[in-house]
Motif scaffolding. Structure first.
Motif, PDB file in Angstrom:
ATOM      1  N   VAL A 288     -10.052  -7.259  -8.212  1.00  0.00           N
ATOM      2  CA  VAL A 288      -9.882  -6.609  -6.939  1.00  0.00           C
ATOM      3  C   VAL A 288      -9.496  -7.682  -6.046  1.00  0.00           C
ATOM      4  CG1 VAL A 288     -11.280  -5.601  -5.137  1.00  0.00           C
ATOM      5  CG2 VAL A 288     -11.962  -5.025  -7.640  1.00  0.00           C
ATOM      6  N   VAL A 289      -8.316  -7.129  -5.294  1.00  0.00           N
ATOM      7  CA  VAL A 289      -7.865  -8.179  -4.382  1.00  0.00           C
ATOM      8  C   VAL A 289      -8.044  -7.715  -2.888  1.00  0.00           C
ATOM      9  CG1 VAL A 289      -5.806  -9.151  -3.319  1.00  0.00           C
ATOM     10  CG2 VAL A 289      -6.058  -9.237  -5.932  1.00  0.00           C
ATOM     11  N   GLN A 290      -8.746  -8.087  -1.893  1.00  0.00           N
ATOM     12  CA  GLN A 290      -8.763  -7.610  -0.691  1.00  0.00           C
ATOM     13  C   GLN A 290      -8.181  -8.350   0.360  1.00  0.00           C
ATOM     14  OE1 GLN A 290     -13.242  -7.837  -0.970  1.00  0.00           O
ATOM     15  NE2 GLN A 290     -13.248  -5.322  -1.170  1.00  0.00           N
ATOM     16  N   ILE A 291      -7.439  -7.910   1.313  1.00  0.00           N
ATOM     17  CA  ILE A 291      -6.587  -8.534   2.261  1.00  0.00           C
ATOM     18  C   ILE A 291      -7.249  -8.193   3.690  1.00  0.00           C
ATOM     19  CG2 ILE A 291      -4.524  -9.164   3.257  1.00  0.00           C
ATOM     20  CD1 ILE A 291      -3.286  -8.656   0.706  1.00  0.00           C
ATOM     21  N   CYS A 292      -7.765  -9.145   4.443  1.00  0.00           N
ATOM     22  CA  CYS A 292      -8.219  -8.900   5.913  1.00  0.00           C
ATOM     23  C   CYS A 292      -7.121  -8.359   6.568  1.00  0.00           C
ATOM     24  CB  CYS A 292      -8.749  -9.985   6.321  1.00  0.00           C
ATOM     25  SG  CYS A 292      -9.453  -9.787   8.164  1.00  0.00           S
ATOM     26  N   ARG A 293      -7.216  -7.322   7.341  1.00  0.00           N
ATOM     27  CA  ARG A 293      -6.196  -6.605   8.146  1.00  0.00           C
ATOM     28  C   ARG A 293      -6.806  -6.541   9.658  1.00  0.00           C
ATOM     29  NH1 ARG A 293      -3.178  -1.814   5.732  1.00  0.00           N
ATOM     30  NH2 ARG A 293      -1.435  -2.707   7.131  1.00  0.00           N
ATOM     31  N   ALA A 294      -7.667  -7.322   9.854  1.00  0.00           N
ATOM     32  CA  ALA A 294      -8.419  -7.280  11.394  1.00  0.00           C
ATOM     33  C   ALA A 294      -7.320  -8.222  12.122  1.00  0.00           C
ATOM     34  CB  ALA A 294      -9.733  -7.738  10.965  1.00  0.00           C
ATOM     35  N   GLU A 295      -7.788  -8.146  13.622  1.00  0.00           N
ATOM     36  CA  GLU A 295      -6.787  -8.551  14.242  1.00  0.00           C
ATOM     37  C   GLU A 295      -6.477 -10.310  14.248  1.00  0.00           C
ATOM     38  OE1 GLU A 295      -9.291  -6.660  14.937  1.00  0.00           O
ATOM     39  OE2 GLU A 295      -8.444  -4.829  16.082  1.00  0.00           O
TER      40      GLU A 295
END
Length: 159
Positions: free
Chosen positions: A76-83
């Motif tokens: 599982v790869v999670q990429i942060c997409r917050a500001e």
């Protein structure tokens, strides 16, 4: 795992957590920990045990990005997409990840071979070291496209 085994696991989790105040969230987390996702077949039994409607339980499962309704890939790869991460190139990293893994940018998911699941997350707490990413529960900061490619290749080869 068969549907019968899945429902047995859900029943065990529900029995262990139903006494807690606000038991729905602990139950959903425990089901996902046990099964890797929250199957649709589990929703009615969770709802019945907590005296909720299936729509209420389904709404919580689909509202929170953390919960999966399908099994995840091996990695599982999670990429942060917050500001903060966006300002440091996370959107380009996300676009590259989607192309590299052969996934749609609007609806990420699991690669055709079942090896990698790509998920968005909205803040990993590494704002000062952005963009940030998680691979198999391990945080990575100051991500770049070459670093992404290397980490995913390492994860795939470790399988």
């Amino acid at each position: 795992m068969t549907t019968e085994n899945t429902l047995e696991t859900v029943a065990t989790v529900v029995a262990a957590h139903r006494h807690l105040p606000g038991a729905l969230m602990p139950i959903l987390h425990a089901v996902q920990d046990a099964l890797g996702y929250i199957p649709a077949t589990a929703v009615p039994s969770i709802a019945k045990a907590l005296n909720l409607s299936t729509a209420e339980v389904h709404g919580v499962v689909t509202y929170y990005h953390h919960f999966r309704s399908q099994p995840a890939g091996q990695h599982v790869v999670q990429i942060c997409r917050a500001e903060a991460c966006q300002s440091m190139g996370a959107e380009q990293l996300w676009a590259h990840a989607c192309v590299r893994l052969g996934l749609s940018g609007d609806h990420p998911g699991t690669t055709a071979d079942g090896a990698v699941t790509l998920e968005p997350v909205y803040c990993l707490g590494l704002c000062s070291s952005s963009p940030a990413m998680v691979v198999d529960a391990k945080l990575h900061a100051r991500m770049s496209i070459p670093k992404f490619d290397r980490l995913v290749a390492q994860a795939r080869s470790a399988a």
